[in-house]
Write an enzyme that holds these catalytic residues in place. Structure first.
Site, PDB file in Angstrom:
ATOM      1  N   CYS A  39       0.833  -1.207   0.000  1.00  0.00           N
ATOM      2  CA  CYS A  39       0.000   0.000   0.000  1.00  0.00           C
ATOM      3  C   CYS A  39       0.872   1.263   0.000  1.00  0.00           C
ATOM      4  O   CYS A  39       1.518   1.559  -0.987  1.00  0.00           O
ATOM      5  CB  CYS A  39      -0.980  -0.037   1.166  1.00  0.00           C
ATOM      6  SG  CYS A  39      -2.378   1.093   0.955  1.00  0.00           S
ATOM      7  N   LEU A  40       0.909   2.029   1.082  1.00  0.00           N
ATOM      8  CA  LEU A  40       1.782   3.197   1.117  1.00  0.00           C
ATOM      9  C   LEU A  40       3.228   2.777   0.897  1.00  0.00           C
ATOM     10  O   LEU A  40       4.002   3.477   0.228  1.00  0.00           O
ATOM     11  CB  LEU A  40       1.643   3.946   2.443  1.00  0.00           C
ATOM     12  CG  LEU A  40       2.475   5.221   2.578  1.00  0.00           C
ATOM     13  CD1 LEU A  40       1.975   6.307   1.641  1.00  0.00           C
ATOM     14  CD2 LEU A  40       2.478   5.742   4.017  1.00  0.00           C
ATOM     15  N   GLN A  71       3.874   2.570  -2.733  1.00  0.00           N
ATOM     16  CA  GLN A  71       4.054   3.893  -3.323  1.00  0.00           C
ATOM     17  C   GLN A  71       5.424   4.480  -2.977  1.00  0.00           C
ATOM     18  O   GLN A  71       6.086   5.095  -3.825  1.00  0.00           O
ATOM     19  CB  GLN A  71       2.927   4.805  -2.848  1.00  0.00           C
ATOM     20  CG  GLN A  71       1.540   4.332  -3.263  1.00  0.00           C
ATOM     21  CD  GLN A  71       0.426   4.970  -2.452  1.00  0.00           C
ATOM     22  OE1 GLN A  71       0.672   5.875  -1.642  1.00  0.00           O
ATOM     23  NE2 GLN A  71      -0.801   4.497  -2.631  1.00  0.00           N
ATOM     24  N   GLY A  85      -5.959   6.227  -1.726  1.00  0.00           N
ATOM     25  CA  GLY A  85      -6.426   7.374  -2.495  1.00  0.00           C
ATOM     26  C   GLY A  85      -5.375   7.943  -3.413  1.00  0.00           C
ATOM     27  O   GLY A  85      -5.629   8.900  -4.146  1.00  0.00           O
ATOM     28  N   HIS A 115      -4.164  -4.896  -0.164  1.00  0.00           N
ATOM     29  CA  HIS A 115      -3.860  -5.385   1.184  1.00  0.00           C
ATOM     30  C   HIS A 115      -3.851  -6.914   1.192  1.00  0.00           C
ATOM     31  O   HIS A 115      -4.900  -7.549   1.364  1.00  0.00           O
ATOM     32  CB  HIS A 115      -4.883  -4.848   2.184  1.00  0.00           C
ATOM     33  CG  HIS A 115      -4.644  -3.426   2.558  1.00  0.00           C
ATOM     34  ND1 HIS A 115      -3.912  -3.059   3.669  1.00  0.00           N
ATOM     35  CD2 HIS A 115      -5.002  -2.264   1.953  1.00  0.00           C
ATOM     36  CE1 HIS A 115      -3.840  -1.744   3.743  1.00  0.00           C
ATOM     37  NE2 HIS A 115      -4.495  -1.242   2.706  1.00  0.00           N
ATOM     38  N   GLU A 148      -2.930  -8.918   3.378  1.00  0.00           N
ATOM     39  CA  GLU A 148      -3.237  -9.530   4.678  1.00  0.00           C
ATOM     40  C   GLU A 148      -4.733  -9.686   4.892  1.00  0.00           C
ATOM     41  O   GLU A 148      -5.160 -10.407   5.788  1.00  0.00           O
ATOM     42  CB  GLU A 148      -2.636  -8.682   5.806  1.00  0.00           C
ATOM     43  CG  GLU A 148      -3.434  -7.473   6.228  1.00  0.00           C
ATOM     44  CD  GLU A 148      -3.460  -6.372   5.180  1.00  0.00           C
ATOM     45  OE1 GLU A 148      -4.364  -5.513   5.227  1.00  0.00           O
ATOM     46  OE2 GLU A 148      -2.555  -6.360   4.316  1.00  0.00           O
TER      47      GLU A 148
END
Length: 381
Positions: free
Chosen positions: A272-273, A276, A316, A356, A358
């Site tokens: 996720c982050l 990025q 987002g 995600h 998990e």
């Protein structure tokens, strides 16, 4: 007795409903999530920091809440918006009602509004800054004006570095594995765990740690701003870049640390982050999405095998695939809108995934990514 609540959006849209959590005022970016289950995991996901979450499934709260299904030590979302709160919560694991849970954590919620209309606004116009007023705050002739003013005063998430705000303050060890029926979350502190993984905590979900612990990893979780030198001094077999909230671009401390780590041959896995940030460290760029991806039914294709996975998503911002440098290739793509969902470096043992893994909507479609990370650590040895 019911208490009034107001939800206002920056575009002037106003919704009147019933307060289901604490009294007061809150503001944030309003997003919609299409998941039918998992509302407790959603509320406690730190990636939702400074966001007001609208759940599109109409009946939320029917299974209550419990202490085992949290993804952090508190509710991260700035507020909750739902259509209907059932009067009865029924589940053999339930310990508390959703309404009482929100009140005990001082989190605002609003029910009895047309979430279909709200979702259409967010889909067509994009995620909106918004505000909820609940209880006595929602009373008075000027309540709507105050709600609109609060919504328009929220600065928005673009340019907002939240990872360092939600991260742990000091390093800690983790030894809790995946949940098992009749056993709860299993403690593996006494078992053999051959791989030492250092986890950069940008807002890590507990189940990421649990799934790594179940695969023989000894975990050290470190704060988001930990210098690369301190992490490398721990002699890790692998480094995980966790999920988290906010805009990845301002996280210069994380990008610099990842660039230094990539100079080694230590396997890196971003989620996720973290995905990025890995892309930014490699030289790519990120963009703010219109309404983002939030749900548990998102199809993602593995570009190497053609296999399609049903995934959980909460972001987002996205990595701009056109900006990928020559040593980074796309390995996963969303079948909803074609946005980039995964990358790997061709000259380093590093890869990442936007969704995600998990979470379990597939239910195990994406969990092999953790196995891939473990195999990379084995190969390095």
């Amino acid at each position: 007795m019911s208490r009034p609540a107001i939800l206002a959006l920056e575009d002037g849209s106003v919704f009147h409903g019933t307060a289901i959590g604490a009294d007061g005022q809150t503001s944030g970016e309003v997003v919609f999530n299409t998941a039918m289950t998992g509302y407790q995991e959603i509320l406690t996901d730190l990636s939702y920091t400074r966001q007001i979450v609208t759940l599109t499934y109409p009946h939320i709260g029917n299974t209550g809440v419990n202490a085992e299904d949290v993804e952090s030590d508190g509710i991260a979302a700035a507020g909750l918006v739902i259509r209907d709160l059932p009067l009865i919560a029924s589940n053999f694991r339930s310990e508390q009602s959703l309404s009482d849970y929100l009140k005990s954590r001082n989190v605002l919620g609003i029910a009895d509004i047309d979430t279909r209309r709200l979702t259409r606004i967010l889909r067509d116009k994009g995620a909106q800054n918004g505000a909820i007023l609940a209880g006595s705050e929602a009373e008075g002739d000027d309540a709507v004006e105050r709600a609109l003013a609060a919504a328009r005063d929220f600065p928005g998430l673009k340019g907002m570095d939240l990872a360092k705000e939600v991260s742990c303050k000091q390093a800690y060890e983790w030894s809790e594995a995946e949940w098992a029926l009749g056993q709860g979350n299993v403690d593996v502190s006494g078992s053999e765990r051959p791989f030492h993984v250092v986890v950069y905590d940008y807002g890590v979900k507990y189940n990421i740690l649990r799934m790594l612990a179940s695969r023989g990893c000894r975990l050290t979780v470190v704060p988001a701003q930990t210098p690369a030198g301190e992490v490398l001094a721990r002699n890790p077999d692998g480094i995980l870049l966790a999920n988290g909230p906010g805009d990845p671009a301002p996280c210069d401390y994380a990008i610099a640390a990842i660039q230094e780590i990539l100079e080694t041959n230590i396997p890196v896995f971003g989620i996720c982050l973290g995905h990025q940030l890995l892309a930014l460290a490699a030289g790519a760029s990120t963009v703010k999405m219109n309404h983002g991806h939030h749900g548990a039914n998102h199809p993602v294709q593995d570009l190497d095998t053609g296999r399609v996975m049903i995934t959980s998503q909460n972001h987002g911002f996205a990595v701009d695939e056109a900006s990928l440098p020559g040593n980074v290739r796309a390995i996963h793509r969303s079948l909803f809108d074609g946005t980039l969902q995964g990358i790997e470096l061709t000259d380093r043992p590093a890869f990442s995934f936007q969704g995600h893994p998990e979470a379990s909507p597939g239910p195990r479609d994406v969990s092999p990514l953790f196995d891939r990370f473990v195999e990379m650590m084995k190969a390095r040895r």
